[in-house]
Design a protein around this motif. Sequence first.
Motif, PDB file in Angstrom:
ATOM      1  N   ARG A 156      -6.374  21.514 -16.216  1.00  0.00           N
ATOM      2  CA  ARG A 156      -5.378  20.454 -16.418  1.00  0.00           C
ATOM      3  C   ARG A 156      -5.062  19.831 -15.059  1.00  0.00           C
ATOM      4  NH1 ARG A 156      -0.740  19.418 -19.644  1.00  0.00           N
ATOM      5  NH2 ARG A 156      -2.008  20.199 -21.369  1.00  0.00           N
ATOM      6  N   GLY A 157      -5.250  18.520 -14.945  1.00  0.00           N
ATOM      7  CA  GLY A 157      -4.981  17.821 -13.697  1.00  0.00           C
ATOM      8  C   GLY A 157      -3.995  16.692 -13.884  1.00  0.00           C
ATOM      9  N   MET A 158      -3.114  16.505 -12.914  1.00  0.00           N
ATOM     10  CA  MET A 158      -2.167  15.394 -12.905  1.00  0.00           C
ATOM     11  C   MET A 158      -2.383  14.607 -11.615  1.00  0.00           C
ATOM     12  SD  MET A 158       1.325  17.054 -14.494  1.00  0.00           S
ATOM     13  CE  MET A 158       1.988  15.400 -14.788  1.00  0.00           C
ATOM     14  N   LEU A 159      -2.642  13.317 -11.764  1.00  0.00           N
ATOM     15  CA  LEU A 159      -2.934  12.492 -10.592  1.00  0.00           C
ATOM     16  C   LEU A 159      -2.010  11.287 -10.535  1.00  0.00           C
ATOM     17  CD1 LEU A 159      -4.698   9.801 -11.694  1.00  0.00           C
ATOM     18  CD2 LEU A 159      -6.427  11.579 -11.992  1.00  0.00           C
ATOM     19  N   THR A 160      -1.816  10.808  -9.329  1.00  0.00           N
ATOM     20  CA  THR A 160      -0.996   9.621  -9.087  1.00  0.00           C
ATOM     21  C   THR A 160      -1.818   8.609  -8.318  1.00  0.00           C
ATOM     22  OG1 THR A 160       1.039  10.937  -9.007  1.00  0.00           O
ATOM     23  CG2 THR A 160       1.116   8.729  -8.047  1.00  0.00           C
ATOM     24  N   GLY A 186      -3.556  14.286  -6.293  1.00  0.00           N
ATOM     25  CA  GLY A 186      -2.888  15.088  -7.304  1.00  0.00           C
ATOM     26  C   GLY A 186      -3.314  16.531  -7.201  1.00  0.00           C
ATOM     27  N   GLU A 187      -2.980  17.294  -8.215  1.00  0.00           N
ATOM     28  CA  GLU A 187      -3.327  18.705  -8.237  1.00  0.00           C
ATOM     29  C   GLU A 187      -3.477  19.164  -9.678  1.00  0.00           C
ATOM     30  OE1 GLU A 187       1.293  20.289  -7.748  1.00  0.00           O
ATOM     31  OE2 GLU A 187      -0.129  20.435  -6.089  1.00  0.00           O
ATOM     32  N   GLY A 188      -4.033  20.359  -9.848  1.00  0.00           N
ATOM     33  CA  GLY A 188      -4.242  20.869 -11.192  1.00  0.00           C
ATOM     34  C   GLY A 188      -4.366  22.372 -11.211  1.00  0.00           C
ATOM     35  N   ALA A 213       0.809  -1.213   0.000  1.00  0.00           N
ATOM     36  CA  ALA A 213       0.000   0.000   0.000  1.00  0.00           C
ATOM     37  C   ALA A 213       0.840   1.260   0.000  1.00  0.00           C
ATOM     38  CB  ALA A 213      -0.928   0.002   1.219  1.00  0.00           C
ATOM     39  N   SER A 214       2.144   1.147   0.127  1.00  0.00           N
ATOM     40  CA  SER A 214       2.985   2.339   0.205  1.00  0.00           C
ATOM     41  C   SER A 214       3.608   2.648  -1.143  1.00  0.00           C
ATOM     42  CB  SER A 214       4.087   2.135   1.245  1.00  0.00           C
ATOM     43  OG  SER A 214       4.921   1.066   0.848  1.00  0.00           O
ATOM     44  N   GLY A 215       4.122   3.876  -1.278  1.00  0.00           N
ATOM     45  CA  GLY A 215       4.829   4.253  -2.490  1.00  0.00           C
ATOM     46  C   GLY A 215       3.907   4.769  -3.579  1.00  0.00           C
ATOM     47  N   SER A 216       4.491   5.243  -4.667  1.00  0.00           N
ATOM     48  CA  SER A 216       3.727   5.815  -5.767  1.00  0.00           C
ATOM     49  C   SER A 216       3.494   4.795  -6.867  1.00  0.00           C
ATOM     50  CB  SER A 216       4.481   7.022  -6.348  1.00  0.00           C
ATOM     51  OG  SER A 216       4.604   8.041  -5.377  1.00  0.00           O
ATOM     52  N   GLY A 217       2.384   4.957  -7.564  1.00  0.00           N
ATOM     53  CA  GLY A 217       2.081   4.085  -8.682  1.00  0.00           C
ATOM     54  C   GLY A 217       2.164   4.855  -9.978  1.00  0.00           C
ATOM     55  N   ASP A 218       1.148   4.709 -10.811  1.00  0.00           N
ATOM     56  CA  ASP A 218       1.185   5.300 -12.139  1.00  0.00           C
ATOM     57  C   ASP A 218       0.657   6.730 -12.118  1.00  0.00           C
ATOM     58  OD1 ASP A 218       1.649   4.893 -14.971  1.00  0.00           O
ATOM     59  OD2 ASP A 218      -0.510   5.094 -15.155  1.00  0.00           O
ATOM     60  N   GLU A 219       1.160   7.562 -13.035  1.00  0.00           N
ATOM     61  CA  GLU A 219       0.712   8.941 -13.152  1.00  0.00           C
ATOM     62  C   GLU A 219      -0.164   9.085 -14.397  1.00  0.00           C
ATOM     63  OE1 GLU A 219       4.131  11.425 -13.190  1.00  0.00           O
ATOM     64  OE2 GLU A 219       4.412  11.325 -11.012  1.00  0.00           O
ATOM     65  N   LYS A 220      -1.230   9.874 -14.270  1.00  0.00           N
ATOM     66  CA  LYS A 220      -2.132  10.140 -15.385  1.00  0.00           C
ATOM     67  C   LYS A 220      -2.419  11.632 -15.445  1.00  0.00           C
ATOM     68  CE  LYS A 220      -3.099   6.207 -17.375  1.00  0.00           C
ATOM     69  NZ  LYS A 220      -2.835   5.993 -18.805  1.00  0.00           N
ATOM     70  N   THR A 221      -2.696  12.112 -16.665  1.00  0.00           N
ATOM     71  CA  THR A 221      -3.015  13.521 -16.879  1.00  0.00           C
ATOM     72  C   THR A 221      -4.347  13.620 -17.617  1.00  0.00           C
ATOM     73  OG1 THR A 221      -0.666  14.085 -17.031  1.00  0.00           O
ATOM     74  CG2 THR A 221      -2.225  15.675 -17.933  1.00  0.00           C
ATOM     75  N   PHE A 222      -5.176  14.572 -17.188  1.00  0.00           N
ATOM     76  CA  PHE A 222      -6.432  14.804 -17.885  1.00  0.00           C
ATOM     77  C   PHE A 222      -6.626  16.297 -18.115  1.00  0.00           C
ATOM     78  CE2 PHE A 222      -7.663  14.985 -13.369  1.00  0.00           C
ATOM     79  CZ  PHE A 222      -8.374  16.186 -13.324  1.00  0.00           C
TER      80      PHE A 222
END
Length: 244
Positions: free
Chosen positions: A89-93, A102-104, A49-58
């Motif tokens: 524009r949003g970028m999420l992890t 994330g933030e945008g 459950a720890s750490g970062s996974g994939d990043e997506k942008t919308f």
Amino acid sequence: MEKTLGKLMLLFTIITLITACYPLNPSQNSANKRTTPIAYMVGQDGNNASGSGDEKTFHINFNMDEIVVCSTDVKCDAPYVPKSSAYLRGMLTTAKNGSVDGEGQIIFTDAEGCRTLDAANSSCEVKDVTDGTFKISGQVEGSTMALTLTMVETPALQVIWTTKFPTGDIVQDFSTTYQEEIKQLFINAGIIEKEFIIDVSNLGSTSSINFEGSYTFGGRRTLHGFGGLIFIPNDTAMPAVFQP
């Protein structure tokens, strides 16, 4: 006897060499088995459950139109911007446990010239634009992603309204009015402050979800908007900011 002993030693050597070439297969041990999660939803180890996974942008191209009306028996005046366009524009992890954050940012990409109801006695213009920002939170479960966008800084059009009077011009700044109109419109359209669900099993160039709504300010100023959320490559360039 010596021949028999030699044959046994040779057989033992052959068996030892064959065994060395075939180590134990970890997949035969259930404790060593690993899950295979969907790549963009969680990280490489679905049990961690720890750490970062994939990043997506919308992004969301949100087109707005505004009208101002007066009571049938009362003459009034007010400034308004007939059409404008906001770009989100949003970028999420997605973390390995499926949580999303994330933030945008929000910018204006276009705005028509400002108008007034009484053009003979008043005028207005868009003098400047203020960018906005938002936070992203959510959760991925199976093939669905639940997202909530929370406004941090509300964008605004700085509309300056000038009315002529015999004693001199009266100048008013409508920036706070537009901040309130835009924020409430985004809420009513379901973009911010409300959770929405996206089917992540088929992300592509078509809208994953559409938004539409309107907000009436002061009983006579109505701002309407519509647009769709689309996932895009992470390195997509930002559009140019509108320059009044």
